[in-house]
Motif scaffolding. Sequence first.
Motif, PDB file in Angstrom:
ATOM      1  N   THR A 271      14.503   9.600 -36.932  1.00  0.00           N
ATOM      2  CA  THR A 271      14.077   8.817 -35.769  1.00  0.00           C
ATOM      3  C   THR A 271      15.092   8.881 -34.641  1.00  0.00           C
ATOM      4  O   THR A 271      14.740   9.059 -33.472  1.00  0.00           O
ATOM      5  CB  THR A 271      13.849   7.348 -36.175  1.00  0.00           C
ATOM      6  OG1 THR A 271      12.792   7.292 -37.150  1.00  0.00           O
ATOM      7  CG2 THR A 271      13.465   6.497 -34.978  1.00  0.00           C
ATOM      8  N   PHE A 272      16.374   8.721 -34.963  1.00  0.00           N
ATOM      9  CA  PHE A 272      17.414   8.670 -33.948  1.00  0.00           C
ATOM     10  C   PHE A 272      18.192   9.986 -33.794  1.00  0.00           C
ATOM     11  O   PHE A 272      19.130  10.042 -33.005  1.00  0.00           O
ATOM     12  CB  PHE A 272      18.407   7.549 -34.263  1.00  0.00           C
ATOM     13  CG  PHE A 272      17.828   6.165 -34.094  1.00  0.00           C
ATOM     14  CD1 PHE A 272      17.514   5.675 -32.839  1.00  0.00           C
ATOM     15  CD2 PHE A 272      17.591   5.363 -35.194  1.00  0.00           C
ATOM     16  CE1 PHE A 272      16.985   4.407 -32.673  1.00  0.00           C
ATOM     17  CE2 PHE A 272      17.066   4.085 -35.044  1.00  0.00           C
ATOM     18  CZ  PHE A 272      16.755   3.606 -33.777  1.00  0.00           C
ATOM     19  N   SER A 273      17.822  11.006 -34.569  1.00  0.00           N
ATOM     20  CA  SER A 273      18.592  12.256 -34.573  1.00  0.00           C
ATOM     21  C   SER A 273      20.067  11.939 -34.791  1.00  0.00           C
ATOM     22  O   SER A 273      20.955  12.466 -34.104  1.00  0.00           O
ATOM     23  CB  SER A 273      18.393  13.018 -33.251  1.00  0.00           C
ATOM     24  OG  SER A 273      17.042  13.349 -33.069  1.00  0.00           O
TER      25      SER A 273
ATOM     26  N   GLY B 197      31.848   2.289 -28.603  1.00  0.00           N
ATOM     27  CA  GLY B 197      31.770   2.596 -30.024  1.00  0.00           C
ATOM     28  C   GLY B 197      31.389   1.447 -30.928  1.00  0.00           C
ATOM     29  O   GLY B 197      31.337   1.629 -32.145  1.00  0.00           O
ATOM     30  N   VAL B 198      31.118   0.254 -30.370  1.00  0.00           N
ATOM     31  CA  VAL B 198      30.708  -0.874 -31.201  1.00  0.00           C
ATOM     32  C   VAL B 198      29.365  -1.395 -30.718  1.00  0.00           C
ATOM     33  O   VAL B 198      28.893  -1.051 -29.631  1.00  0.00           O
ATOM     34  CB  VAL B 198      31.758  -2.003 -31.204  1.00  0.00           C
ATOM     35  CG1 VAL B 198      33.089  -1.492 -31.705  1.00  0.00           C
ATOM     36  CG2 VAL B 198      31.907  -2.620 -29.826  1.00  0.00           C
TER      37      VAL B 198
ATOM     38  N   PRO C  63      20.584   6.574 -27.519  1.00  0.00           N
ATOM     39  CA  PRO C  63      20.767   5.196 -27.056  1.00  0.00           C
ATOM     40  C   PRO C  63      22.057   5.036 -26.259  1.00  0.00           C
ATOM     41  O   PRO C  63      23.070   5.678 -26.548  1.00  0.00           O
ATOM     42  CB  PRO C  63      20.819   4.388 -28.360  1.00  0.00           C
ATOM     43  CG  PRO C  63      21.258   5.372 -29.402  1.00  0.00           C
ATOM     44  CD  PRO C  63      20.666   6.679 -28.984  1.00  0.00           C
ATOM     45  N   THR C  64      21.982   4.218 -25.240  1.00  0.00           N
ATOM     46  CA  THR C  64      23.188   3.859 -24.492  1.00  0.00           C
ATOM     47  C   THR C  64      23.853   2.632 -25.098  1.00  0.00           C
ATOM     48  O   THR C  64      25.012   2.345 -24.810  1.00  0.00           O
ATOM     49  CB  THR C  64      22.841   3.563 -23.026  1.00  0.00           C
ATOM     50  OG1 THR C  64      21.881   2.494 -22.970  1.00  0.00           O
ATOM     51  CG2 THR C  64      22.253   4.786 -22.355  1.00  0.00           C
TER      52      THR C  64
ATOM     53  N   LEU D 293      25.315   6.220 -34.545  1.00  0.00           N
ATOM     54  CA  LEU D 293      24.254   6.033 -33.567  1.00  0.00           C
ATOM     55  C   LEU D 293      24.707   6.529 -32.187  1.00  0.00           C
ATOM     56  O   LEU D 293      24.752   5.776 -31.220  1.00  0.00           O
ATOM     57  CB  LEU D 293      23.839   4.564 -33.525  1.00  0.00           C
ATOM     58  CG  LEU D 293      23.256   4.035 -34.849  1.00  0.00           C
ATOM     59  CD1 LEU D 293      22.988   2.545 -34.756  1.00  0.00           C
ATOM     60  CD2 LEU D 293      21.986   4.793 -35.228  1.00  0.00           C
ATOM     61  N   HIS D 294      25.076   7.780 -32.143  1.00  0.00           N
ATOM     62  CA  HIS D 294      25.457   8.456 -30.901  1.00  0.00           C
ATOM     63  C   HIS D 294      26.561   7.712 -30.159  1.00  0.00           C
ATOM     64  O   HIS D 294      26.517   7.573 -28.930  1.00  0.00           O
ATOM     65  CB  HIS D 294      24.233   8.638 -30.000  1.00  0.00           C
ATOM     66  CG  HIS D 294      23.151   9.461 -30.621  1.00  0.00           C
ATOM     67  ND1 HIS D 294      23.216  10.833 -30.727  1.00  0.00           N
ATOM     68  CD2 HIS D 294      21.976   9.099 -31.222  1.00  0.00           C
ATOM     69  CE1 HIS D 294      22.128  11.296 -31.324  1.00  0.00           C
ATOM     70  NE2 HIS D 294      21.367  10.256 -31.647  1.00  0.00           N
TER      71      HIS D 294
END
Length: 268
Positions: free
Chosen positions: A25-27, A184-185, A142-143, A43-44
């Motif tokens: 879903t999120f690659s 990063g969090v 996602p940002t 998560l990117h």
Amino acid sequence: MALTLDIITIGVPQVAAARAFYASTFSAEATGTDDGHTAGLDLHGTGQLDLRQIEALATDSATTPATSGFRGYVLSSIVTRPAEVKALLDAAAEHGATVVKPAKKEFFGEFAAVYRAPDGAVWKLAAATKKDKDPVPDPPKPTETAVFLGVAEPKASKVFYEALGMRVDRDYGDKFIDFTIADGVCRLGLLPHKALAKDAGVDDQGDGFSALVLTHTATSRTEIDNLVATATSAGAHITTPPTETPQGTYTAHFTTPDNHHWKLTTAR
């Protein structure tokens, strides 16, 4: 000393199946955390998602794994454009998610969608802008990743988290409060329990283990000891006192006054 939300851990029935769903879903790429009981995904750069077998997660949290209905939280992935919301929703549905709210413009102008993952977690997808001005990246990234907790009174919960060093970003009293984040969090937000369920389009009734643990990675044992002491003074219940684990980490668990589970741990 400040509490940060470094890792979101979801309790799932089958780790391999959940890992396949979220990775597709999120690659998302694996973090290297994969021991058969837990799998980690990056998560990117917007935080880490861990997937742990629900019985094991409940044992770690000194509770029982029984859970039913609304779990009292909503996970959220914020992207730049409405088309990215549609793309992520389509990817989730293709891999087994149930669409709760289709992608559309909300009453207050937000473009959003909600789905329930195969493991039961509720996810909201939202766009930071209202128009598709540029081509949609492939894959959408996602940002920001956030978790919104259902609480009795956001203003009271805010006091708890401020005691642990978190700084408020947006404060709408007992309607909505969230906290600032660093690179990063993940972001943490607070809403009344019923309002959170209504926003997600789900029934607000539920009971048992939330199957969610929020993790702060500390720089030292002293930091964990200090956070435990502060959390206790602020009304937390320490479910597992600071302990050396067989893996060589120093770890503690507590529940907030609203019964949300946190883990404090040192890096290996």
